[in-house]
Design a protein around this motif. Structure first.
Motif, short mmCIF file in Angstrom:
data_model
loop_
_atom_site.label_atom_id
_atom_site.label_comp_id
_atom_site.label_asym_id
_atom_site.label_seq_id
_atom_site.Cartn_x
_atom_site.Cartn_y
_atom_site.Cartn_z
N LYS A 1 0.86 -1.19 0.08
CA LYS A 1 0.04 -0.04 -0.35
C LYS A 1 0.66 0.91 0.01
O LYS A 1 0.28 2.22 -0.52
N GLY B 1 0.27 4.32 -6.19
CA GLY B 1 0.27 5.54 -7.51
C GLY B 1 1.47 6.47 -6.66
O GLY B 1 1.43 7.69 -7.53
N TYR C 1 -6.06 -0.11 -5.26
CA TYR C 1 -5.97 0.62 -6.90
C TYR C 1 -6.90 1.20 -7.11
O TYR C 1 -6.61 2.34 -7.50
N ARG D 1 -7.89 4.77 -5.21
CA ARG D 1 -6.82 5.39 -6.26
C ARG D 1 -7.14 5.52 -7.60
O ARG D 1 -6.81 7.31 -7.81
N ARG E 1 -10.08 8.06 -8.59
CA ARG E 1 -9.63 9.97 -8.17
C ARG E 1 -8.70 10.42 -9.43
O ARG E 1 -8.56 11.57 -8.81
N LEU E 2 -8.02 10.06 -10.18
CA LEU E 2 -7.33 10.54 -10.81
C LEU E 2 -7.21 11.03 -11.87
O LEU E 2 -9.46 10.70 -12.81
#
Ligand code: URA
Length: 190
Positions: free
Chosen positions: A141, A145, A183, A186, A189-190
């Protein structure tokens, strides 16, 4: 439906003579939607070289199960090296170097929001400076990213063949479920 840039790339790969894998079977890209997350494996195996499509064999089925678990709606699957190495050997540094411009072209055409590197070969090559990390850190973790390639966030997954050898062909171990969910959150949200 393939991406509009597929034919140009395929033409380039089919006629490529940049390394000694020239003339062997190759696989290029596989899509879901318009492919905004780029998933990068190592090199095609037998089935992939026969069909021209990455990750369609046993490892591919397991990878697809993971992607489904992540709920990714748009992605492209490719490999670092496009032609199949003999006996499925790990691509040599010079083969990787010869093929890297093709991946860079794919990246500039697709403009992915994230890269998911599958297995240690792409991680070693693209996760610059981090290849010495042990698997449990790399696939953990804390670096999810945070690693990046040309400014694109990178997420790392173990190779499905490794999980298949451990008996996880059709089910996902809990630690991997946790990683895939993290993942997915995340990347969304990109
Ligand atoms: N393993 C890979 O790394 N890529 C494929 O396309 C198939 C198996």
């Amino acid at each position: 439906m393939t991406h509009p840039t597929y034919a140009q790339l395929e033409d380039r790969v089919r006629h490529c003579t940049a390394c000694e894998l020239t003339g062997r079977g190759y696989a290029l890209q596989r899509f879901k939607g318009n492919g905004k997350v780029l998933i990068v494996g190592e090199a095609p195996g037998k089935k992939e070289a026969e069909t021209g499509v990455p990750f369609v064999g046993r490892s591919g089925k397991t990878l697809d199960m993971w992607l489904e678990y992540m709920g990714l709606r748009e992605y492209t699957v490719t490999n670092i090296v496009k032609h199949r190495p003999p006996q499925n050997h790990t691509p040599t540094p010079s083969q990787v170097e010869a093929c890297l411009p093709v991946l860079d072209r794919e990246i500039s055409q697709l403009m992915p929001s994230a890269l998911i590197l599958v297995g240690k070969t792409p991680v070693r090559i693209l996760g610059i400076g981090y290849w010495r990390m042990k698997g449990d850190l790399l696939f953990g973790k804390s670096v999810a990213g945070i690693l990046s390639y040309n400014g694109i966030p990178v997420f790392c997954l173990p190779h499905p063949a490794y999980l298949i050898r451990q008996g996880y062909e059709k089910k996902i171990p809990d630690y991997l479920k946790e990683l895939l969910s993290l993942y997915a959150g995340r990347i969304k949200r990109l």
